[in-house]
Scaffold this motif. Structure first.
Motif: not given
Length: 526
Positions: A429-456
């Motif tokens: 359960x991580x937020x949408x903002x934390x998800x974008x920061x995490x993917x941005x830190x680990x590299x905005x490369x084509x196909x980088x992904x993660x799965x998380x629980x929906x907040x809504x």
């Protein structure tokens, strides 16, 4: 270890009661000398009034005195390991230094390293200690929190040398994490270097395709001439102005008259060989950058403070990535390409360290068998062996899918409810903002992904995917039909028994996504 790598020692520092106590004999050239000097004893220097010139004490000839409290006094500012009168200076060969590395969760691990330890060697040690999956995307990041600057260390850089350049008491640290963009410039070069930003190179090579020209630059370790508009913060002021910059073989320039490349209008801006290039993580908050895509040129002589930093800002992420890749090629050249080749070679090596493990007699006696008929037979044809193995794997997969697709009355079992929580790509359960920061830190490369629980949606999940250097989010909803539970992203047109099957399918097939799933974001605990 590679044959060309520097020899170094890397280990965790001993505990309070585990300090080394072996004696080291002191060398004396003339006649009878003093007794042997142990490292755990202070050195006694005779106060004779007459000394021969060759017997004058020198700082470099004295035996090294170990620091008894490495956790209280770091080697970079230790009064024992470095003389205040001579300054900190470069790290001494053979001396051990304590290097603290932080994880993304804030946990810290201290390692003892020699002066020649490289970032690659330190990452390999941490991968073994954390039992993480070995690949060349693990990186050591230099982070200056008080300046909101960070950069990924190159594989050949000395960790101790970088640490010694930090000012005493600075809020700087090393962070161990993934960086999928580390060697992306050698893989998808056409998208990383837009044609509009290297048009000056194409003018002289009109017969050559853009991608072929860029690949020739990368294979030779040279840097293409990059050009484009950047926002520049004027020295001593908070005003940003837009200039046309050009990266040439002699350095970085900007034009004082529009896009003119006339030598009369080109102003020399920075010496990249004597500087480090950093990403700016909180540019709008600390520096008032016009966009979120800021970066900074920090000369070696600038040790602390904002004064002396050359702050720049690009229009979008693609432009910033192009400039950063060009700066790396300009500074390191062929060394960067050698690092990539060595990383590729390490992936082809066996995962174990040391001699090849011996196989048992039973392993050597294993053969492929076919029991489809009345009697078994040995399969000798290699292609037939592969076909049978694929058919057996497919049959096993069908059994597994049936087991995970039990009726709804059994869906509350712990296995089916938490099967995806064991996967490294699931982040809870991580937020949408934390998800974008995490993917941005680990590299905005084509196909980088993660799965998380929906907040809504409390029963749903979200697949967050990077495409064209932007993070997109896709809702995964559970649905039930004929007493069976399945997951879908397209209103039931494509159904999956569980999240693992959904991820595995999109790693092979694009489906409704804009690209395949290539790299999953993961965090390890140090």
């Amino acid at each position: 270890m590679d044959g060309g790598a520097q020899q170094s020692s890397l280990r965790e520092p001993p505990g309070p009661g585990g300090a080394e106590q072996e004696g080291v004999p002191g060398e004396w050239d003339g006649g009878e000398g003093p007794p042997e000097v142990k490292r755990s004893q202070p050195l006694f220097i005779h106060g004779s009034s007459r000394q021969l010139p060759e017997e004058e004490p020198r700082a470099s000839s004295l035996p090294s005195i170990p620091n008894p409290f490495p956790e209280l006094c770091s080697p970079s500012n230790s009064p024992i390991l470095s003389s205040p009168a001579l300054g900190q200076g470069p790290p001494r060969e053979g001396a051990s230094h304590v290097v603290k590395v932080f994880g993304e969760d804030g946990a810290c691990r201290s390692l003892e390293a020699s002066a020649g330890t490289t970032a690659r060697q330190l990452c390999e040690t941490l991968v073994r200690r954390t039992r993480a999956l070995q690949d060349h995307s693990w990186a050591l990041v230099e982070l200056h929190q008080h300046l909101a600057l960070e950069r990924c260390l190159e594989d050949h850089e000395s960790v101790v040398e970088v640490q010694s350049s930090w000012p005493p008491g600075a809020d700087s640290r090393f962070v161990f994490r993934k960086n999928f963009a580390k060697y992306e410039l050698f893989k998808s070069n056409a998208s990383l270097f837009p044609e509009v930003m290297v048009s000056s190179c194409l003018e002289a090579n009109k017969s050559m395709a853009h991608s072929e020209l860029i690949q020739n630059f990368l294979n030779s370790g040279s840097c293409p001439e990059v050009q484009g508009f950047l926002q520049l913060r004027e020295a001593g002021r908070k005003v940003w102005k837009r200039f046309y910059f050009s990266l040439r073989r002699s350095g970085l320039y900007y034009s004082t008259k529009g896009t003119s490349k006339d030598p009369r209008h080109l102003q020399y801006f920075a010496d990249l060989t004597e500087s480090n290039i950093y990403y700016v993580t909180q540019g709008k908050k600390l520096y008032g950058t016009p966009t979120e895509f800021g970066f900074c040129i920090k000369p070696y002589k600038v040790r602390s403070g904002v004064k002396g930093l050359k702050l720049l800002c690009s229009e979008d992420e693609q432009s910033r990535s192009c400039w950063m890749a060009a700066f790396r090629l300009f500074k390191y050249g062929m060394q960067l390409y050698r690092n990539y080749q060595q990383a590729q070679a390490r992936l082809s090596q066996p995962p174990w360290i040391g001699p090849t493990p011996l196989r048992s007699v039973s392993d050597n006696a294993l053969v492929a068998m076919d029991f489809s008929g009345c009697t078994g037979r040995v399969i000798e044809n290699p292609s037939e062996v592969l076909t049978v193995a694929l058919e057996e794997a497919q049959a096993w997969r069908k059994k597994t899918t049936h087991r995970y697709s039990l009726p709804a009355a059994c869906q509350s079992s712990p296995l089916s409810a938490a099967i995806h929580r064991t996967q490294p790509w699931f982040h809870g359960r991580i937020s949408r903002e934390d998800t974008q920061q995490l993917i941005g830190r680990q590299g905005l490369v084509e196909g980088v992904f993660l799965v998380r629980e929906s907040q809504r949606n409390p029963k749903g999940f979200v697949l967050s995917l990077c495409h064209l250097q932007r993070v997109k989010h896709y809702l995964i909803l559970p649905s039930e039909e004929e007493g069976r539970l399945y997951f879908t992203m397209d209103d039931g047109q494509t159904r999956f028994a569980d999240l693992i099957q959904l991820v595995e399918f999109h790693q092979i097939n694009r489906g409704i996504l804009p690209c395949k799933l290539r790299h999953y974001c993961t965090c390890v605990a140090l």
